[in-house]
Design a protein around this motif. Sequence first.
Motif, PDB file in Angstrom:
ATOM      1  N   MET A   1       0.943  -1.015  -0.113  1.00 12.29           N
ATOM      2  CA  MET A   1       0.071   0.116  -0.406  1.00 12.29           C
ATOM      3  C   MET A   1       0.722   0.958   0.269  1.00 12.29           C
ATOM      4  O   MET A   1       1.630   0.963   0.798  1.00 12.29           O
ATOM      5  N   THR A   2      -0.011   1.695  -0.747  1.00 11.26           N
ATOM      6  CA  THR A   2       1.578   3.237  -0.923  1.00 11.26           C
ATOM      7  C   THR A   2       0.432   4.480   0.338  1.00 11.26           C
ATOM      8  O   THR A   2      -0.326   4.541  -0.183  1.00 11.26           O
ATOM      9  N   GLU A   3       1.784   5.257   0.549  1.00 12.76           N
ATOM     10  CA  GLU A   3       1.750   6.221   1.358  1.00 12.76           C
ATOM     11  C   GLU A   3       1.267   7.347   0.527  1.00 12.76           C
ATOM     12  O   GLU A   3       1.562   7.143  -0.685  1.00 12.76           O
ATOM     13  N   THR A   4       0.375   8.280   0.636  1.00 16.28           N
ATOM     14  CA  THR A   4      -0.190   9.443   0.258  1.00 16.28           C
ATOM     15  C   THR A   4       0.508  10.526   0.644  1.00 16.28           C
ATOM     16  O   THR A   4       0.878  10.779   1.926  1.00 16.28           O
ATOM     17  N   PRO A   5       1.566  10.943  -0.298  1.00 13.40           N
ATOM     18  CA  PRO A   5       2.496  12.544   0.513  1.00 13.40           C
ATOM     19  C   PRO A   5       1.357  13.317   1.042  1.00 13.40           C
ATOM     20  O   PRO A   5       0.307  13.705   0.464  1.00 13.40           O
ATOM     21  N   LEU A   6       1.792  14.025   2.173  1.00 10.75           N
ATOM     22  CA  LEU A   6       1.276  14.913   2.713  1.00 10.75           C
ATOM     23  C   LEU A   6       0.723  16.410   1.823  1.00 10.75           C
ATOM     24  O   LEU A   6       2.085  16.567   1.233  1.00 10.75           O
ATOM     25  N   PRO A   7       0.371  17.327   1.881  1.00  5.58           N
ATOM     26  CA  PRO A   7      -0.431  18.429   1.082  1.00  5.58           C
ATOM     27  C   PRO A   7       1.207  19.035   1.636  1.00  5.58           C
ATOM     28  O   PRO A   7       2.148  19.578   3.133  1.00  5.58           O
ATOM     29  N   ARG A   8       1.462  20.456   0.431  1.00  2.01           N
ATOM     30  CA  ARG A   8       2.708  20.840   0.830  1.00  2.01           C
ATOM     31  C   ARG A   8       2.910  21.960   0.255  1.00  2.01           C
ATOM     32  O   ARG A   8       2.598  22.635  -0.581  1.00  2.01           O
ATOM     33  N   VAL A   9       3.083  23.223   1.502  1.00  2.00           N
ATOM     34  CA  VAL A   9       3.299  24.473   1.227  1.00  2.00           C
ATOM     35  C   VAL A   9       4.917  24.944   1.169  1.00  2.00           C
ATOM     36  O   VAL A   9       5.269  24.856   2.341  1.00  2.00           O
ATOM     37  N   GLU A  10       5.299  25.560   0.345  1.00  2.35           N
ATOM     38  CA  GLU A  10       6.089  26.128  -0.126  1.00  2.35           C
ATOM     39  C   GLU A  10       6.132  27.434   0.333  1.00  2.35           C
ATOM     40  O   GLU A  10       5.768  28.241  -0.279  1.00  2.35           O
ATOM     41  N   PHE A  11       6.847  28.034   1.922  1.00  2.73           N
ATOM     42  CA  PHE A  11       7.090  29.232   1.939  1.00  2.73           C
ATOM     43  C   PHE A  11       8.660  30.047   1.232  1.00  2.73           C
ATOM     44  O   PHE A  11       9.108  29.606   1.742  1.00  2.73           O
ATOM     45  N   TRP A  12       8.408  30.837   0.079  1.00  3.06           N
ATOM     46  CA  TRP A  12       9.489  31.406  -0.226  1.00  3.06           C
ATOM     47  C   TRP A  12       9.708  32.309   0.759  1.00  3.06           C
ATOM     48  O   TRP A  12       9.686  33.653   0.520  1.00  3.06           O
ATOM     49  N   CYS A  13      10.966  32.695   1.217  1.00  2.00           N
ATOM     50  CA  CYS A  13      11.451  33.459   2.285  1.00  2.00           C
ATOM     51  C   CYS A  13      12.102  34.266   2.312  1.00  2.00           C
ATOM     52  O   CYS A  13      14.216  33.570   1.704  1.00  2.00           O
ATOM     53  N   ASP A  36      -0.115  17.993  12.006  1.00  2.00           N
ATOM     54  CA  ASP A  36       1.218  17.097  11.447  1.00  2.00           C
ATOM     55  C   ASP A  36       1.296  16.690   9.587  1.00  2.00           C
ATOM     56  O   ASP A  36       1.319  16.036   9.086  1.00  2.00           O
ATOM     57  N   ALA A  37      -0.420  17.026   8.931  1.00  3.42           N
ATOM     58  CA  ALA A  37      -0.791  16.789   8.009  1.00  3.42           C
ATOM     59  C   ALA A  37      -0.523  17.433   6.797  1.00  3.42           C
ATOM     60  O   ALA A  37      -0.900  17.863   5.338  1.00  3.42           O
ATOM     61  N   VAL A 138       1.299  26.223  -3.554  1.00  8.22           N
ATOM     62  CA  VAL A 138       0.645  25.555  -3.209  1.00  8.22           C
ATOM     63  C   VAL A 138       0.070  24.675  -4.056  1.00  8.22           C
ATOM     64  O   VAL A 138      -0.124  25.060  -4.908  1.00  8.22           O
ATOM     65  N   GLY A 139       0.213  23.215  -4.417  1.00 10.19           N
ATOM     66  CA  GLY A 139      -0.637  22.755  -5.318  1.00 10.19           C
ATOM     67  C   GLY A 139       0.198  22.916  -6.927  1.00 10.19           C
ATOM     68  O   GLY A 139      -0.751  22.543  -8.115  1.00 10.19           O
TER      69      GLY A 139
END
Length: 163
Positions: A1-13, A36-37, A138-139
Motif C-alpha cells: 500500500m502506497t502512502e499518500t504524500p502530505l499536502p505541501r506549502v512552500e514558503f519562499w522567504c 502534522d497533516a 501550493v499544489g
Amino acid sequence: MTETPLPRVEFWCDLECPDCRTALDDVRALRERYGDALDIQLRHFPLEKHKHAYAAAEATEEAFAQGRGWEYAEALLDRVEVLARDGQKALIALAAELGLDAEEVETALIDGRHMLVVDADQAEGQAIGVTGTPTYVVGGQRLDGGKSQDGLRERIVELLDRR
C-alpha cells in the motif's frame, strides 16, 4: 500500500524581510489548522536589497542540520532589524541564544557548506517566477505576497482543502 504524500506549502522567504516576518502569522495559522497533516517547507529567496539575507539562509540551513531550523528561522524573522544592523554577529548570537552549536554556525558561514542549497533554492525560485517575498507555492500554484498579503492565507486554505 502506497502512502499518500502530505499536502505541501512552500514558503519562499528572505530571512531579512519584514514582510516575511508578517507572513509568519499565516505559517503559524496553517500549522495550527492542519498540524502534522501539512508539510510546510522553507525555501530560500534572499533578495539583493538585504545584504545579510544570504548569510541568514546559510545559517538557517545549519540550524536545520542541527535539528532546529524552523525555530531558528522564526526567531531570526522576529529580529530582522537586528540582522540588518549586526549581520553575521546576530546570526551567531541567535544560535547561541537558542542553544545551537554557535561555533558550527560560524564555521558553516565561513566554509560555505550550505551555499549549494541556498543557490539551488534561489535558482528554482527564479525558474518558477518568484520575484519577491513572501511567496507561497501550493499544489503547483504560485501565490505572490511581495506586494500584498491580503487574502493569501484564505487562498492557501482554499487550495489545500480542495485536495
